[in-house]
Scaffold this active site. Structure first.
Site, PDB file in Angstrom:
ATOM      1  N   PHE A 292      36.187  15.665 -11.320  1.00 24.86           N
ATOM      2  CA  PHE A 292      37.049  14.889 -10.433  1.00 24.86           C
ATOM      3  C   PHE A 292      36.331  13.574 -10.107  1.00 24.86           C
ATOM      4  CE2 PHE A 292      38.977  13.751  -6.304  1.00 24.86           C
ATOM      5  CZ  PHE A 292      40.290  13.669  -6.728  1.00 24.86           C
TER       6      PHE A 292
ATOM      7  N   ASP B 180      31.586  21.990  -6.863  1.00 27.86           N
ATOM      8  CA  ASP B 180      32.778  21.578  -6.119  1.00 27.86           C
ATOM      9  C   ASP B 180      33.818  22.687  -6.281  1.00 27.86           C
ATOM     10  OD1 ASP B 180      35.165  20.512  -5.189  1.00 27.86           O
ATOM     11  OD2 ASP B 180      34.799  18.519  -6.029  1.00 27.86           O
TER      12      ASP B 180
ATOM     13  N   TYR C 181      42.408  21.580   2.397  1.00 28.04           N
ATOM     14  CA  TYR C 181      43.840  21.241   2.482  1.00 28.04           C
ATOM     15  C   TYR C 181      44.648  21.701   1.282  1.00 28.04           C
ATOM     16  CZ  TYR C 181      42.022  16.919   0.246  1.00 28.04           C
ATOM     17  OH  TYR C 181      41.377  16.009  -0.541  1.00 28.04           O
ATOM     18  N   LYS C 182      43.977  22.282   0.310  1.00 30.73           N
ATOM     19  CA  LYS C 182      44.698  22.807  -0.849  1.00 30.73           C
ATOM     20  C   LYS C 182      45.057  24.279  -0.582  1.00 30.73           C
ATOM     21  CE  LYS C 182      42.206  19.639  -3.933  1.00 30.73           C
ATOM     22  NZ  LYS C 182      43.275  18.747  -4.391  1.00 30.73           N
TER      23      LYS C 182
ATOM     24  N   ARG D 200      51.558  18.696 -13.413  1.00 28.61           N
ATOM     25  CA  ARG D 200      50.665  19.733 -12.916  1.00 28.61           C
ATOM     26  C   ARG D 200      51.429  20.666 -11.988  1.00 28.61           C
ATOM     27  NH1 ARG D 200      45.249  18.379  -9.449  1.00 28.61           N
ATOM     28  NH2 ARG D 200      46.849  17.951  -7.917  1.00 28.61           N
TER      29      ARG D 200
END
Lengths: 412, 412
Positions: free
Chosen positions: A123, A194, A219-220, A371
């Site tokens: 990322f 991560d 937050y995912k 996605r």
């Protein structure tokens, strides 16, 4: 959508969890890998913090309602879901900032080496944070990027830190953490992982895998709200080692005695030394409440359903003949992927917009991927079936050619 | 408390603003310099963000509700209150992290010098952040601490950065920013100013004073809630200068094209380059709403009332003969102090606890200061009179000797 319960939902041991979330009207939400849905219990908890804690008790809440310990108490709740013992996980700052802290710590512990090894497809913010350190520390830090396929073989005796995101944000590919960590250990390298697309989505065991440091976002799959504070894990062996502070962000809440207001910095013991400034309490209590939704589920059940949902999505795509039109770039072997699927199509952006117009929320990742994220706590098999049917219509009618779906927004 | 309106409140042009805040029952709150009171409009705005933005519109809110621009739109609202033109202030991260960014930027701009000059009595986290940079950058950064009285004379041709908090967190002393900045300019030093106890409390003009960088917090006089995101200001002249990124925290939201997901960091233009990771939206919308309470007031009116309240507090203390018992360590000349007063007493901690037991919230600062903060938007003259009366009783009865008031809490 349908009156009869889908047979796969009937057998789903997590089916009851869906009721804990606010499902937006006329919406099928497959973007929990970007931002999880809100649970009314989280809303209620933030309201409580607003009205009674901040509103009525104001400053006394730092003691009375334990605000001062929230980064640690919330951290421990996260710790339980990633295999961390108590007192080794905190919730604070953003993933980027936390990454900076642990990368600096790892570089300092392995100070006779300078190489941070990572993957080109990591990322971006993870790579950017290394580039920032590289620019500022000069020869003490050197980023080397390799492909995911070659990562394992590229770890060597020069590697100070292996920086890896367990699940690729674009492809959903899950890297073999046990092997990577084992190889790193053999070579004397430290691991910084991560867990943004792992935590809350699949079983993680930082201790069994001997991970040195980990970060991730809430937050995912933790459904803690937009931009909610991130987390940071440090293995106990590194928390004891304290010749000098482990990272350069000497904030007052990481001080051994924050309220003594001493002139010189002295890091707190344990994980608290990774705290910096005052944390955003309203966002932090949202994390606290969101994590309670995991109290009665196992990560193993979550993983089983995640694989169930994604496999069923592929099955439905296949039935509609869509896999030839927009090939899946995620691993076909379920165990090798996270909780998402990505599909390649030159018009992926417009297809995503057309899906949103049909009430199916997914997302687009540059340059040409659609996605689909699966959140086992609230997604259903019926939603999969319905979403793929809508996608089939969009593809058949080539709706993505409509000008309205081609227009790019600021955030994609 | 009293049925008749206090004559000074009758004449107060800001008296009507008190109604915009939730005043906790049976409480006189003089700790707005630590954590401002909650306004129901802020509560409502966070609720709106929870229910409709996150709850209903979920991920689409990044575009639909402008979440992605919140750090800048909220930043500009703050900018208007500190004299900054548009596009030079952002709201994000904590004060500590923002300080790290601007200190690194200032050191880089003035890279032929290494000295950061500050005051021994600066707020500790400000000094800690420099110490962190010092430890990590080695010879490129050297902190030198001097007394507030000598600061002006100690700025010289070796000084890279003058780091100063305009209003001392303990004494409330307001340092002469115009003189400091002028002297810094003469010597070729840059100014980094912490406005934590200035912003929202008194007129600040970063442009007129030619401040190079400023940071500050929003949870004190801006009433934005516990740990609400901080702010960062950078003078336009520095935003144009871009041979390399200005600070090492290369987060993805500071990238020129965050959603292109490029491998290499390239800073955004303008103030956006100081953004790092994803901001905590729920806490950020609270800042947004809290700032709206400043829309119909002037900082000049706020300052006038601030001085009015503190002067009246001193007058009441004097009337009760308290100033001999617990001398005021804040400047007696009103113009030389911020919006607080501090009183010295060996039992200051217990006195503060006894006050709290009487419904008067103030705070204690080590080693022996009772700190009274004046928030002109909601404090009244009647509250001053009543609070000092209660303090007089506590002092007369020596209530601070009670064991219950001696016991120290975690947060003091």
């Amino acid at each position: 959508m349908t009156t009869a319960v889908h047979p796969l939902d009937k057998e789903d041991p997590l089916a009851h969890k869906r009721a804990a979330f606010h499902i937006p009207a006329n919406t099928i939400y497959f973007d929990g890998n970007s931002l999880g849905l809100m649970a009314p219990s989280v809303h209620e908890r933030v309201n409580q913090a607003l009205r009674h804690e901040w509103g009525d008790d104001v400053i006394t809440s730092w003691n009375k309602h334990g605000w001062i310990d929230l980064p640690l108490t919330v951290g421990d709740k996260i710790g339980r879901l990633i295999g961390a013992p108590e007192g080794q996980t905190i919730c604070c700052d953003s993933t980027s900032i936390n990454l900076f802290k642990v990368l600096c710590a790892a570089l300092q512990i392995n100070s006779d080496r300078s190489e941070i090894l990572s993957t080109t497809d990591n990322f971006p913010t993870d790579l950017y944070m290394v580039q920032g350190i590289e620019q500022w520390l000069g020869e003490r830090c050197k980023l080397r990027l390799v492909s995911e396929d070659s990562l394992l073989n590229e770890i060597n005796e020069n590697t100070a830190v292996v920086l890896v995101t367990e699940v690729n944000f674009r492809t959903g590919r899950r890297l073999p953490m046990a092997h990577i960590s084992q190889r790193a250990k053999q070579c004397g390298a430290l691991t910084v992982v991560d867990l943004a697309h792992s935590a809350g989505a699949l079983p993680v065991d930082v201790v069994a895998n001997e991970i040195d440091f980990a970060v991730g976002c809430t937050y995912k799959y933790f459904n803690a709200g937009p931009g909610a504070p991130a987390f940071l894990y440090a293995a106990e062996r590194h928390l004891k080692q304290q010749r000098q502070p482990l990272h350069p962000l000497y904030g007052w809440l990481g001080h051994a005695a924050p309220f003594a207001f001493e002139v010189n910095y002295a890091p707190a013991d344990g994980i608290r030394q990774f705290l910096t400034g005052t944390p955003p309490v309203l966002s932090l209590v949202a994390v606290d409440a969101a994590l309670d939704l995991f109290a009665d589920v196992t990560m193993s059940d979550i993983r089983t359903k995640s694989i169930g949902l994604s496999s069923y999505w592929l099955e439905c795509m296949d039935k509609h003949g869509l896999l030839d039109v927009m090939p899946c770039i995620s691993p076909v072997v379920a165990d090798e992927r996270g909780s998402q699927l990505a599909f390649q199509h030159a018009e992926a952006y417009a297809i995503c917009q057309a899906l949103i117009a049909e009430g199916v929320i997914a997302d687009f990742r540059a340059p040409e991927y659609l996605r689909i994220g699966f959140a086992p706590l609230y997604n259903s098999y019926a939603e999969v079936e319905s979403a793929v049917s809508r996608l089939a219509v969009i593809m058949q009618e080539k709706r993505y050619l409509n000008a309205e779906f081609q227009q790019r927004s600021k955030v994609t």
